[in-house]
Design a protein around this motif. Structure first.
Motif, PDB file in Angstrom:
ATOM      1  N   GLU A   6     -21.054  13.885  59.884  1.00 15.55           N
ATOM      2  CA  GLU A   6     -21.366  12.667  60.626  1.00 15.55           C
ATOM      3  C   GLU A   6     -20.760  12.711  62.019  1.00 15.55           C
ATOM      4  OE1 GLU A   6     -20.825   7.806  60.164  1.00 15.55           O
ATOM      5  OE2 GLU A   6     -20.549   9.117  58.429  1.00 15.55           O
ATOM      6  N   ALA A   7     -19.541  13.255  62.112  1.00 19.08           N
ATOM      7  CA  ALA A   7     -18.897  13.367  63.424  1.00 19.08           C
ATOM      8  C   ALA A   7     -19.688  14.281  64.350  1.00 19.08           C
ATOM      9  CB  ALA A   7     -17.470  13.878  63.264  1.00 19.08           C
ATOM     10  N   ASP A   8     -20.240  15.350  63.794  1.00 18.25           N
ATOM     11  CA  ASP A   8     -21.080  16.244  64.601  1.00 18.25           C
ATOM     12  C   ASP A   8     -22.286  15.489  65.162  1.00 18.25           C
ATOM     13  OD1 ASP A   8     -19.453  18.416  64.062  1.00 18.25           O
ATOM     14  OD2 ASP A   8     -20.768  19.256  62.511  1.00 18.25           O
ATOM     15  N   ARG A  67     -22.591  12.373  65.742  1.00 19.00           N
ATOM     16  CA  ARG A  67     -22.189  11.418  66.782  1.00 19.00           C
ATOM     17  C   ARG A  67     -22.054  12.141  68.131  1.00 19.00           C
ATOM     18  NH1 ARG A  67     -21.523   6.665  64.518  1.00 19.00           N
ATOM     19  NH2 ARG A  67     -20.817   6.530  62.343  1.00 19.00           N
ATOM     20  N   ARG A  68     -21.602  13.364  68.093  1.00 19.76           N
ATOM     21  CA  ARG A  68     -21.538  14.164  69.326  1.00 19.76           C
ATOM     22  C   ARG A  68     -22.944  14.444  69.849  1.00 19.76           C
ATOM     23  NH1 ARG A  68     -18.352  19.388  68.022  1.00 19.76           N
ATOM     24  NH2 ARG A  68     -18.659  19.770  70.264  1.00 19.76           N
TER      25      ARG A  68
END
Length: 243
Positions: A96-98, A100-101
């Motif tokens: 999920e963090a990827d 968001r990037r």
């Protein structure tokens, strides 16, 4: 001329291996002046390729990581339907963090291109509220009921500001490293409403519920119209709610 056009980048240029992807084009890794690069051969017009290469150079100058066109020996950015670009390293987003990037990168793209001209021959989703055709889109080939559903979805975008959208931010077109995110394969990029790029896994762009619904419906309608009439297009149209 086909791949013989590659000689215009120098006598030592060689093809290495065919790469995955590239539905409308033939894409190979190539070696130019000893450096790994990517060659893409297709049937797009010179005006279309000029639009895309100008965009990529603009984004590169602005600090985004994109494939940068490599000029021929006489300074042209494409020749006989062939474009040669820098090779971009990295892997697809996994968390999920990827994603968001990825959303952050797409929003940078949108901020950098608010008044960019439309890709030659293309139409935006809201243009198709009145137009029948545009590049890959031919609404006359679709069932009238399907066209009505697509136009109802696009009508919800009417009046919004436009910019360049990548048009296909799937994992295969994203190259991530620890310190940067890059987008490759700009063959579907054109001017449209930004939210069409932001229907991402995990709702990584953090669209509000109503905005996400509007974007998801309009995006599915676009995919159906662009790809009509294969199985994928029919699957996308099935996601667009009836009027």
């Amino acid at each position: 001329m086909g791949w013989e056009a590659l000689k215009q980048w120098g006598d030592d240029v060689t093809r290495v291996e065919r790469l995955a992807g590239g539905v409308a084009n033939e894409v190979w890794s190539v070696r130019v002046q000893g450096q790994l690069a990517v060659g893409r051969l297709g049937a797009r017009s010179d005006a279309d390729l000029a639009w895309e290469t100008d965009l990529l150079r603009h984004l590169d100058r602005a600090g985004l990581t994109v494939p940068v066109p490599i000029a021929t020996t006489d300074g042209r950015l494409f020749a006989d339907g062939l474009v040669v670009m820098t090779y971009v390293e990295g892997g697809p987003p996994e968390t999920e963090a990827d994603w968001r990037r990825v959303a952050d990168l797409l929003r940078q793209l949108h901020r950098l291109t608010p008044s960019w001209p439309q890709r030659p021959g293309w139409r935006s989703s809201t243009d198709l509220l009145n137009a029948e055709t545009g590049t890959k889109v031919d609404l006359g080939a679709m069932p009238p009921e399907g066209v009505a559903r697509c136009r109802a979805a696009w009508a919800r975008l009417a009046g919004r500001e436009t910019c360049v959208v990548h048009g296909d931010p799937n994992p295969g077109n994203i190259r991530m490293t620890a310190d940067r995110v890059a987008m490759i394969d700009w063959d579907e990029s054109h001017v449209d409403v930004a939210d069409l790029d932001l229907v991402l896994p995990h709702n990584a762009a953090e669209l509000a519920d109503v905005e996400h619904d509007i974007a998801a419906q309009a995006s599915a309608a676009w995919e159906a119209a662009v790809c009509w009439d294969d199985d994928y297009a029919r699957e996308m149209l099935a996601r667009v709610r009836a009027v």
